[in-house]
Design an enzyme around this catalytic site. Structure first.
Site, PDB file in Angstrom:
ATOM      1  N   LYS A  38       0.854  -1.309   0.121  1.00 45.29           N
ATOM      2  CA  LYS A  38      -0.144   0.024   0.050  1.00 45.29           C
ATOM      3  C   LYS A  38       0.657   1.208   0.087  1.00 45.29           C
ATOM      4  O   LYS A  38       1.986   1.502   0.407  1.00 45.29           O
ATOM      5  CB  LYS A  38      -0.868  -0.301   1.047  1.00 45.29           C
ATOM      6  CG  LYS A  38      -2.090  -0.899   0.960  1.00 45.29           C
ATOM      7  CD  LYS A  38      -3.195  -1.168   1.799  1.00 45.29           C
ATOM      8  CE  LYS A  38      -4.301  -2.174   1.462  1.00 45.29           C
ATOM      9  NZ  LYS A  38      -5.336  -2.173   2.477  1.00 45.29           N
ATOM     10  N   ARG A  81      -3.575 -10.301   4.990  1.00 47.96           N
ATOM     11  CA  ARG A  81      -3.795 -10.331   3.857  1.00 47.96           C
ATOM     12  C   ARG A  81      -2.825  -9.560   2.919  1.00 47.96           C
ATOM     13  O   ARG A  81      -2.489  -8.664   3.007  1.00 47.96           O
ATOM     14  CB  ARG A  81      -5.294  -9.402   3.479  1.00 47.96           C
ATOM     15  CG  ARG A  81      -5.577  -9.537   1.981  1.00 47.96           C
ATOM     16  CD  ARG A  81      -7.001  -8.891   1.902  1.00 47.96           C
ATOM     17  NE  ARG A  81      -7.529  -9.077   0.531  1.00 47.96           N
ATOM     18  CZ  ARG A  81      -6.965  -7.873  -0.348  1.00 47.96           C
ATOM     19  NH1 ARG A  81      -6.364  -7.038  -0.158  1.00 47.96           N
ATOM     20  NH2 ARG A  81      -7.909  -8.327  -1.318  1.00 47.96           N
TER      21      ARG A  81
END
Length: 288
Positions: free
Chosen positions: A208, A259
């Site tokens: 991210k 995840r």
């Protein structure tokens, strides 16, 4: 041992690997490879939730994901469906998924909670403040961890009213969703308060933006030259290493699962951290 959820994006436009596994055969092969690398669960998504992404029709989403879910479930894989659409959630569970992972926590589709309640599937409730098309417009917080805890608690209550018992719920603090760089770090530092809500917790930091922002000053050339590096100059490999570190630290706090895109790197980091800790903190139970 902390559960590792491997990401399979059956999309042309996801922020990291969009298009790489868009073909069904490629998505299935990638899912099997992630499973071989140590993924406990395969999270299949047919709609990008990257910043700025536009929604796709549920019919398009289902055309992308259902064949992949059927194939992977037939191979014995535990499968999750990453969707904000109630119709897709129900169809995916019928195809073999056992978890519905909704980054919006049921806010994007008013029918989601009832749909999940009727399936018996487990439900990942993400913290969300609005669509990806303008997610940062709502990244205003007085006390980010207090507000995330309050809003997740509200979604947990709404799920219970709809018939989804807390034992079926997994909370996701929504790293990167409606949160800017430092806000994400504040949420990660506040994981004990999220765990204190009660249900299991899933954390997804994988590749991210906030990780790249943190690493950007160390990119060669960042301190010199007329063309300063951009976030695109932070390589996928470096993002995966940062993901593995943050995943191991989250696991150390006691989260149920992480995840990730690169299952192997994260599985290695978890194994090393477990050896360091001597099994003292590694008590998460894999999803049934």
């Amino acid at each position: 041992m902390t559960v590792v959820m491997g990401i399979v994006n059956v999309t042309p436009d996801s922020f990291s690997d969009g298009g790489r596994f868009f073909a069904q055969d490629a998505a299935i092969a990638h899912g099997l490879a992630l499973r071989a690398a140590g993924a406990d669960i395969l999270d299949i998504g047919g709609e990008s939730t990257r910043p700025g992404a536009e929604r796709v029709a549920p019919s398009v989403e289902q055309e992308r994901v259902l064949p992949v879910i059927r194939a992977l479930a037939a191979e014995g894989a535990a499968v999750s469906i990453d969707t904000m659409n109630a119709a897709t959630a129900a169809a995916a569970v019928a195809a073999g998924a056992t978890i519905v992972n909704d980054v919006s926590g049921g806010l994007a589709d008013p029918g989601m909670l009832a749909a999940v309640a009727g399936t018996g599937a487990e439900f990942v409730v993400g913290h969300w403040r609005g669509p990806s098309s303008d997610m940062y417009a709502r990244a205003e917080y007085g006390d980010v961890i207090r507000e995330v805890v309050t809003e997740l608690s509200g979604r947990l209550e709404a799920a219970a009213v709809a018939g989804i018992a807390p034992s079926r719920v997994i909370l996701d603090p929504g790293i990167g969703f409606g949160k800017r760089g430092d806000q994400n770090w504040s949420v990660l530092r506040g994981l004990p308060r999220i765990l204190g809500i009660g249900p299991r917790v899933l954390v997804g930091t994988s590749r991210k933006r906030f990780l790249a922002e943190t690493l950007l000053p160390t990119v060669p050339g960042a301190q010199r030259g007329t063309q300063p590096p951009t976030l695109d100059d932070v390589s996928e490999e470096r993002r995966d290493l940062a993901t593995a570190v943050t995943s191991a630290l989250a696991a150390r706090e006691g989260v149920w699962g992480v995840r990730v895109h690169d299952v192997g790197a994260t599985r290695d980091a978890l194994r090393i951290a477990q050896a360091w800790e001597g099994d003292r903190r590694w008590t998460a139970t894999p999803s049934r």
